[in-house]
Write an enzyme that holds these catalytic residues in place. Sequence first.
Site, PDB file in Angstrom:
ATOM      1  CG  ASP A  87      -7.868  -6.255   8.207  1.00 21.15           C
ATOM      2  OD1 ASP A  87      -7.730  -7.313   8.185  1.00 21.15           O
ATOM      3  OD2 ASP A  87      -7.985  -5.264   7.018  1.00 21.15           O
ATOM      4  CE  LYS A 131      -3.104  -2.371   3.039  1.00 15.47           C
ATOM      5  NZ  LYS A 131      -3.851  -2.416   4.323  1.00 15.47           N
TER       6      LYS A 131
END
Length: 464
Positions: A190, A154
């Site tokens: 997550d 990312k």
Amino acid sequence: HKVEKYLEPFRLSLEKLKEVSVRLKKDLIRGLGKHSHHRAAVKMLPTFVRATPDGTEKGDYLALDLGGTNFRVLYVRVVEEQQKVVKMDSKICSIPQEMMLGTGEQLFDHIAQCLGEFLESQDLKGQTLPLGFTFSFPCEQKEIDKSILIRWTKGFSCSGVEGQDVVKLLKEAIHRRGDYDIGSVAMVNDTVGTMMSCGYRDQSCEIGMIIGTGTNACYMEEIKNVKRVEGEDGRMCINTEWGGFGDDGSLKDILTEFDEVVDQTSINPGVHTFEKMISGMYLGEIVRLLLVKMAEDKLLFKGETSEALLTPGQFETKYISEIEEPDSGLENAQKILTALGLNWDPVDACVVRLVCDTISSRSARLCAAALATISNRIRVNRGLDHLKTTVGVDGTVYRKHPNFSEELQAAVRLLAPKCDITFLVSEDGSGKGAAMVTAVAQRIELCQINQYLFFLLTTVTKLL
């Protein structure tokens, strides 16, 4: 009829979905194996989260959520009487581009500074609160409070972090400041946070699933099956990393030419095959490639394309949700096609809607096949004829698409008929969920200390 020729490869029969489900089942076992896991496409990472909430958790916690260009700091209270997790306050801090490319020390100093400012604003500097740390990058977890960064993704590439324990780096940065301290740290994926944030409201929640920009799932596995971790009794949450399913070529027969182009033009060719057929980062691009091909074949827009339609990434995944809206879909389609500089007629708008529906439907059904594998595995693990369980779900595709969740649920019922699955949309998995992971870890630790003290006491009593 000609349109169907293009869409046919995306329509997966129930039989084909069952085959996909069986292949994933084999991959789960390979990923859990002591000697086979390093070659496995589905990584099956142990998370060291050994229980879901039992409703007795309580107290104040901090959560840190770093997964992109912003990170969040939260102050969370777990209220036992009301069985709920309350966000007291939170703060969003941005990470400047140059910091994403700088040194790890700079990055963690910045995080420690933002956390310090937040504690100051909440008047919490004098307290030492436990902290849940959601760090959404590929990590190898060694313990609940030890996690090694495998590689940055990312857009991050901070030096001196890959191969290091991120908990240690965070604590060192806090200690360099010396004006506050934190208690025990729990590292949280997550997906695990998603499961845990639902687990306080519904204690049968034992699966977490994300269908957003990416896709992944976790579930509670019997520890005796997790060959990389010592222990025979109890359970552990496994982060499947199912986005990598098919990276060894096992899904070749269902990949279309369009999937292959999406893969070849992505930043990680050959990696995350399953994710590229399902998640929000790629669905719009699959539709765009189909529309271009159909226009070139004179099936759309009188055979003409536009500069926008020919540009990768210009057909956004959110357009699919807008075009499939039950009431305003065709109207939305017309607006979107106009904005993309295309000359359309009403038939074109209907065909575009059909294309969107086919692509999102395939995504939902593939997700269902994977979820069916996991729920059936839990059922068989426990020797049950019938399993009743809950899945905590998050992600923009699941939340925003008008009929994704219905389609997913309908297909799971057919593929896992012996499982009765409730779906709960998660409330802030990476924030509240991270706090919950920490709360459960503390409850278990306390329980173990008590057992040990009891053992000591009885031993001493016997000696006396």
